[in-house]
Every structure is written in C-alpha cells, then in structure tokens.
Write an enzyme that holds these catalytic residues in place. Sequence first.
Site, PDB file in Angstrom:
ATOM      1  CB  CYS A  82     -19.124 -20.089   2.680  1.00  0.00           C
ATOM      2  SG  CYS A  82     -19.045 -20.742   4.362  1.00  0.00           S
ATOM      3  CG  HIS A 194     -18.640 -15.471   4.162  1.00  0.00           C
ATOM      4  ND1 HIS A 194     -19.830 -15.879   3.611  1.00  0.00           N
ATOM      5  CD2 HIS A 194     -18.303 -16.409   5.075  1.00  0.00           C
ATOM      6  CE1 HIS A 194     -20.204 -17.013   4.176  1.00  0.00           C
ATOM      7  NE2 HIS A 194     -19.301 -17.364   5.072  1.00  0.00           N
ATOM      8  CD  GLU A 196     -20.710 -12.978   1.546  1.00  0.00           C
ATOM      9  OE1 GLU A 196     -19.716 -13.250   0.818  1.00  0.00           O
ATOM     10  OE2 GLU A 196     -21.271 -13.814   2.284  1.00  0.00           O
TER      11      GLU A 196
END
Lengths: 216, 256
Positions: A82, A194, A196
């Site tokens: 990001c 992202h 994650e």
Amino acid sequence: MNTIAVIDYGMGNLRSVCKALEHVAPRARVMLTSDSDALVRADRVVFPGQGAIGGCIAELDRLSLRAAILQVMDTKPFLGICLGLQALFDRSEEGGGTDGLGVLPGRVSLFPREQMREPGDNRALKVPHMGWNQVCQVAAHPLWRGIAQGARFYFVHSYYAEAANRGQVMAVTEYGIRFTSAAGRENIFAVQFHPEKSQQAGLRLLENFVSWDGSA
Amino acid sequence: MGLSKRIIPCLDVDNGRVVKGVRFVDIRDAGDPVEIARRYDEQGADEITFLDITASSDNRQTMVHVVEAMAEQVFIPLTVGGGIRQVEDVRRMLVAGADKVAINTAAVANPQLVQEASGHFGSQCIVVAIDAKQVTDGKAQRWEVFTHGGRRATGIDAVAWALKMTEYGAGEILLTSMDRDGTRDGFDLALVRAVCDAVSIPVIASGGVGNLDHLADGVLLGHADAVLAASIFHFGEYTVGDAKRRMAERGIEVRL
C-alpha cells in the site's frame, strides 16, 4: 531461521500484516521493529503502510530508518504494501507534494474522480478506491506463483502510482483509469493492495514472498 | 471488469458474544464471533462488521480481545463499531487488528472527532455510521439523523450530514434506515440513493434486507457500493455465496 522484519513506524494496522505472515510461515520469526540494526540483520523485510505519505516519510526519518531501508532494499527480499509501494516512487502529489524514497522512477497522484465513471453509467466513481478489484499480472514473477491471472485483491487508497519504467510494472488494475497495482525490480516487490486482507490470494502471495530468494 | 460490489455480514456482539442468535447447521459454538466470522469468510464474505452493543465500558476490553482473535484467523477486512467515543478508542481497535472503525453517536456529539481520527489514522479507516429515519416535511422526502441506537432525534438532515462527514475526512458511510431495520421489507432505496448520489465516498446500505433481491436492489436502484445484512445470513436461510450468485445473475460484479 527465516527472520521477517516488518517495519514499524507507528502507522497503520500492522498487527494484521504480522498475523498473516505468521499464518503462512509458522516456523519463521516475524518481528515488528523500528530498529535499523534489526532490519539489516533480518532475512527479509516487509514495508507496510496506511495513512498519509508525508507522515510516513517524516516518521521514517525521525526514527532514522531511511538509510537502513535503502540498504536492505539493495540485497534482501523486500515487500512494500500500500503506502509501502507509493513511498518507493520519486514523488507523490499528496499533501501538496511529497518526495518519496526514489527507489523506483514514477509518481503518485490523486484519482481524478470527475473523469472516472461507473461502467455503463454516468456517475463518478467513489474515492477512496475501496474493495476487491482485479489484478492483471503483466510480468511473470515468483510472487505470482499459484495466483490466477485477474485474481481479486482488497484495495483501499485515494492515490495511485504510475511506474515510469514499464519493465518495473508487475501488475495493473482498472478503476476509472489504469494504474500500477504492483511494481518491482530485482529483490524488490511492492503492491498497492493489501495481501494480508485478501483471503486466499493474499495469503498465497505472502507465502510466495516468504520463500522467495529475491531473484526475479 | 473492475471493482466488485461488496457483501458484508454484520454481527451484534455483546460482552464478547454474538447476540440476536446466529444459527449455522454445523457450528460448534453459535455465540463465538470469531468462529462465525470464519464461517462467513469461507462463504466468500468481502468484509465483516462487528457492532459492539456492550453497555458497560468494563466489558469493552472483551471486544478488544475478540478483535485480536479475529485478526489472527480471518484475513479479510474487519470493521468495528459501537461505543467509539474518542481518538483513543479508535487507536485501541486499530492496534487490536480492526481495519476500520465506525463512529456514530460520538460523531454527532463531536464532529471534530471524525476530523481528528481521520487526520491521525487516515480516512481509509474511519467509517461514519448514520442511522436515519424518514420525516414528514410537507411534500418533500427527507430523512433525519438519529443517535443512541435510534432513540434520539437530532434534527440533522441525513444527506447534509453525510456530506459534512465526507468533508471532515470520513472514508466511508454506513447508512442504516431505522424505518426498515428488522422489517425484512428491503432497503429504503430512496434514502440509499439520495446519500449515495450525494457523496464522493463509498456508501454501505443497511437495514431491512429480507431476501437476496433486496441486496441486488440496493446496488442497482440504490447505487450502494456495498450491502450489509445480518439476519438473512445468520439463520442459515442464505449463504453469502447464494447472495453473490443472485447479484451476479442480476448483472452486478461480485467476487466469486
């Protein structure tokens, strides 16, 4: 032991990044750190980020991390996420103009909302670009292993990057305009989305990173 | 192809347990928010929202533990709302692992909180939750903002409030119709559309979903960027996958 350093500069939801790395690499040592020596000693480094780029660069400098980050980017497998992608470029127009780390040529700009339309509709697209969008892989890379072309990842950002060097664009995504959603060179790989927070596809990318030797 | 419309299951959490009854066929503990979130994640939920309805602040720490546990096991975005009164509450939830924090009553009492929180942590993690009720005002259709779980009228126009919160740095609006909430009659589409078309940030429509077509209507007729529902998923009536397939049949781009 495989040591993964996650750069902690007091911004963003860093817990999620660490937990996702621990999930895909249960035997690795995942370390959240703002210590230069720890970064230099780690086997691989993750540079996450959210929020404003001006604050990010200022914090890196306040913590004297810039030199260590530039040093590890020369040699170790390095993953930017990001803001950790945007900060690698020369310059961002955020906050009236902010210099990035200048590791990749290119710039970061605000989505031109008024020029972006919903498909089949005249409504302007919403900014931030928030949600699951397709990532079109434009270069083969070990980090894409096992991830379908066009797989969806979770994005949330108002500024987008444009890599100046085409050879460094690893993926593009369409949101009103086409932007660089992954970029890299040699041992550096960075993504706008992202991983994650991107369920299976994201975890796979992190798993690929954890076993990556840093060659493209 | 491009950005997909999101489906967000919402869980009401009281002192660390899901209330309002969630009933899956083969779940071990129907009250554990993390286990339920995991189930929705498997079904393809795009995000999860936890609303903390705990009354006492002593028990808020329990919510922090729930969020921490969620962050260890579920790798999709999590929004946490309920009882967020100050910047410190926002920080606590983000550090625990929430991706976004929803502010409702406190934003009305102190709009600067939204400004401060988005300034500190970025707009991307600040959701302003708006509970709106239709009011009779001559001929014009108008909605008013209510706080304290819909019990207190504020006199504030919902569309004007959404615009103001956007200006103050909100990254997203969670819009609930108090008239429709719990009715299963579908979204208040006029309200959803009025707010969605007025603001430049994404809007999540909420309140009133009773079947899968209601979700599709929220996007196609209400112009919502995301749709939130609770009961249709909780009782095993429909899965998130069912909802996505129905939306796709109606021509909406979803993550399948």
